[in-house]
Write a protein that holds these residues in place. Structure first.
Motif, short mmCIF file in Angstrom:
data_model
loop_
_atom_site.label_atom_id
_atom_site.label_comp_id
_atom_site.label_asym_id
_atom_site.label_seq_id
_atom_site.Cartn_x
_atom_site.Cartn_y
_atom_site.Cartn_z
N PHE A 87 0.83 -1.22 0.00
CA PHE A 87 0.00 0.00 0.00
C PHE A 87 0.86 1.26 0.00
O PHE A 87 0.62 2.19 -0.79
CB PHE A 87 -0.94 -0.01 1.21
CG PHE A 87 -1.75 1.26 1.33
CD1 PHE A 87 -2.82 1.50 0.48
CD2 PHE A 87 -1.42 2.23 2.26
CE1 PHE A 87 -3.55 2.68 0.57
CE2 PHE A 87 -2.14 3.41 2.36
CZ PHE A 87 -3.21 3.63 1.51
N PHE A 88 1.86 1.30 0.88
CA PHE A 88 2.64 2.54 0.98
C PHE A 88 3.56 2.75 -0.23
O PHE A 88 4.13 3.83 -0.38
CB PHE A 88 3.41 2.60 2.31
CG PHE A 88 2.52 3.06 3.45
CD1 PHE A 88 2.08 4.38 3.53
CD2 PHE A 88 2.09 2.16 4.41
CE1 PHE A 88 1.25 4.80 4.55
CE2 PHE A 88 1.25 2.57 5.45
CZ PHE A 88 0.83 3.90 5.52
N LYS A 89 3.66 1.75 -1.09
CA LYS A 89 4.40 1.96 -2.35
C LYS A 89 3.50 2.62 -3.39
O LYS A 89 3.98 3.15 -4.39
CB LYS A 89 4.92 0.62 -2.89
CG LYS A 89 6.19 0.18 -2.17
CD LYS A 89 6.74 -1.08 -2.79
CE LYS A 89 8.06 -1.46 -2.16
NZ LYS A 89 8.40 -2.87 -2.43
N GLU A 90 2.17 2.57 -3.18
CA GLU A 90 1.25 3.19 -4.14
C GLU A 90 1.39 4.70 -4.06
O GLU A 90 1.48 5.26 -2.98
CB GLU A 90 -0.22 2.89 -3.75
CG GLU A 90 -0.69 1.51 -4.03
CD GLU A 90 -2.14 1.31 -3.56
OE1 GLU A 90 -2.90 2.31 -3.45
OE2 GLU A 90 -2.51 0.16 -3.30
N PRO A 91 1.33 5.37 -5.22
CA PRO A 91 1.42 6.84 -5.17
C PRO A 91 0.23 7.46 -4.41
O PRO A 91 0.34 8.51 -3.80
CB PRO A 91 1.41 7.27 -6.65
CG PRO A 91 1.20 6.04 -7.45
CD PRO A 91 1.26 4.84 -6.59
N GLY A 92 -0.92 6.75 -4.42
CA GLY A 92 -2.11 7.29 -3.76
C GLY A 92 -2.15 7.11 -2.25
O GLY A 92 -3.19 7.32 -1.64
N SER A 93 -1.04 6.73 -1.64
CA SER A 93 -1.09 6.46 -0.20
C SER A 93 -0.67 7.67 0.64
O SER A 93 -0.56 7.58 1.85
CB SER A 93 -0.16 5.29 0.13
OG SER A 93 1.18 5.65 -0.14
N ALA A 94 -0.47 8.80 -0.02
CA ALA A 94 0.08 9.97 0.68
C ALA A 94 -0.84 10.51 1.78
O ALA A 94 -0.40 11.30 2.62
CB ALA A 94 0.37 11.08 -0.33
N ASN A 95 -2.10 10.12 1.77
CA ASN A 95 -3.03 10.65 2.78
C ASN A 95 -3.24 9.66 3.93
O ASN A 95 -4.22 9.78 4.66
CB ASN A 95 -4.39 11.00 2.15
CG ASN A 95 -5.10 9.78 1.60
OD1 ASN A 95 -4.46 8.79 1.23
ND2 ASN A 95 -6.41 9.83 1.54
N ALA A 96 -2.35 8.67 4.06
CA ALA A 96 -2.57 7.66 5.11
C ALA A 96 -1.53 7.73 6.22
O ALA A 96 -0.34 7.88 5.96
CB ALA A 96 -2.56 6.27 4.47
N PHE A 97 -2.00 7.61 7.45
CA PHE A 97 -1.13 7.47 8.61
C PHE A 97 -0.93 5.98 8.88
O PHE A 97 -1.88 5.20 8.80
CB PHE A 97 -1.79 8.05 9.87
CG PHE A 97 -1.74 9.54 9.99
CD1 PHE A 97 -0.78 10.15 10.78
CD2 PHE A 97 -2.68 10.33 9.33
CE1 PHE A 97 -0.75 11.53 10.91
CE2 PHE A 97 -2.65 11.71 9.46
CZ PHE A 97 -1.68 12.31 10.25
N TYR A 98 0.28 5.62 9.24
CA TYR A 98 0.56 4.27 9.75
C TYR A 98 0.26 4.33 11.25
O TYR A 98 0.83 5.15 11.97
CB TYR A 98 2.03 3.95 9.50
CG TYR A 98 2.46 2.57 9.96
CD1 TYR A 98 2.81 1.59 9.04
CD2 TYR A 98 2.50 2.24 11.31
CE1 TYR A 98 3.20 0.33 9.46
CE2 TYR A 98 2.88 0.98 11.74
CZ TYR A 98 3.23 0.03 10.80
OH TYR A 98 3.60 -1.22 11.22
N SER A 99 -0.65 3.47 11.75
CA SER A 99 -1.00 3.53 13.18
C SER A 99 -0.35 2.40 13.95
O SER A 99 -0.26 1.27 13.46
CB SER A 99 -2.50 3.37 13.41
OG SER A 99 -3.23 4.18 12.57
N LEU A 100 0.05 2.72 15.16
CA LEU A 100 0.60 1.69 16.03
C LEU A 100 0.47 2.08 17.49
O LEU A 100 0.18 3.24 17.81
CB LEU A 100 2.06 1.39 15.68
CG LEU A 100 3.14 2.38 16.06
CD1 LEU A 100 4.51 1.73 15.91
CD2 LEU A 100 3.10 3.63 15.21
#
Ligand code: 5GP
Length: 346
Positions: A87-100
């Motif tokens: 997912f984070f390799k997709e160009p469209g992932s710029a609006n996502a936070f990785y949660s932990l």
């Protein structure tokens, strides 16, 4: 024991007073904001709404759908490392936070994903952001990821908002107990009325050039307008985004006129029995479940709901003469009310 006598407010306790303005229509207002993240010097622009990191709302499909509006998603914690890398390799992932959270395995997984697909937005999320351990985790994450925007929470008071910003958070997530499927207040008696929490924490954060995200308790677009009016830079929501095609929730179908129709979807808190049975093999003996499981009506694509939310905010801005979302808190006067909705038709 001490008692505080200042009134503390929830969204339902107030309305926003209309103000004279030269604005003609809601199409003249701009709901986007640009922020500068204090610790990274980086800029972000968009519609400051974040889908909660709950596993039927914080999905990759939701991230793709909200991208169009410039809104964001905090992905839930239960995707595998491989899914996250892809997912984070997709160009469209710029609006996502990785949660932990704060466990070693959470942090090992983040490092493994980051090694293959650089992560630039991190959401450090625990139910109780008041522990020393959490502050240490924020510091360690800031050291390990100097260029990432870090959102951390949850807290509800100015002192702890400041502590998290000083430890390295760019955005502090505010809210203990207001959530639609949260039972913390019932189980523990702990909490803080959400609008006052936003007002007090944003005042503390802004003094240190930090930002806040009001998390939970938003039930209608008017609540979103009130959150921004109270000083929330971002808002986070679960329930308002549940029940859509982009949620990877279980759908219940009913037969109508011989056709199988989707009518409802399951939605649950991340510390409900449902979530704990699914991910942690049951509710641990030392803790009680602090979330519920509900069914929400099936509502089709999230696009319609986003239009409604953004339309509500635009209209609120028109009523108070705020051309830009940034002006909203300056132009907001809250009036305390005893009742606010006409319920004659339910
Ligand atoms: P909502 O928008 O549905 O009112 O609130 C969403 C927020 O509720 C989430 O972002 C999270 O902070 C909180 N939340 C989600 N699941 C649980 C839970 O099981 N227990 C508690 N106490 N809070 C939850």
């Amino acid at each position: 024991m001490r008692i505080e006598n200042d009134p503390k407010l929830d969204f339902r306790d107030v309305l926003i007073r209309p103000k004279r303005s030269t604005l003609g229509s809601r199409s003249e207002v701009d709901v986007h904001r640009s922020f500068h993240f204090a610790h990274t010097g980086r800029e972000w622009s968009g519609f400051p709404l974040i889908a909660a990191n709950m596993d039927v709302v914080g999905t990759m499909a939701m991230a793709r759908a909200l991208l169009k509006h410039g809104a964001m998603v905090a992905l839930h914690k239960h995707y595998s490392a491989d899914e996250l890398i892809a997912f984070f390799k997709e160009p469209g992932s710029a609006n996502a936070f990785y949660s932990l959270g704060t466990t070693d395995s959470d942090h090992d997984k983040l490092k493994a994903v980051h090694a293959k697909a650089p992560i630039d937005k991190i959401c450090l999320d625990v139910a109780n952001g008041y522990t020393e351990k959490f502050v240490d985790t924020v510091k360690a994450t800031r050291d390990a990821f100097p260029n990432a925007a870090i959102m951390a929470g949850n807290v509800v008071t100015g002192d702890m908002t400041e502590a998290l910003i000083l430890a390295g958070a760019d955005i502090v997530k505010v809210g203990i107990g207001p959530g639609s499927v949260c039972t913390t207040r019932k189980m523990t008696g702990v909490g803080y009325p959400q609008l006052s929490a936003i007002i007090e924490c944003s005042d503390a954060a802004h003094g240190l050039k930090g930002l806040v995200c009001g998390d939970g308790g938003l039930t209608v677009p008017g609540d979103v307008a009130k959150a921004y009016g109270g000083g929330s830079d971002f808002v986070m929501m679960g329930g308002m985004l549940a029940g859509h095609d982009e949620c990877e929730g279980e759908i219940r179908y009913e037969e109508r006129d011989g056709e199988k129709m989707p009518v409802a979807m399951v939605f649950y808190g991340m510390s409900s029995d449902t979530a704990m049975n699914k991910y942690s093999g049951g509710v641990a003996k030392y803790r009680a479940s602090e979330g519920k499981t509900v069914e929400v009506p099936y509502r089709g694509p999230v696009e319609g709901t986003m239009q409604e939310i953004m339309g509500g905010v635009r209209s609120a801005m028109t009523y108070i003469g705020a051309v830009r979302l940034k002006e909203m808190s300056k132009r907001t006067t809250f009036i305390m009310v005893g009742a606010q909705l006409n319920t004659v038709f339910g």
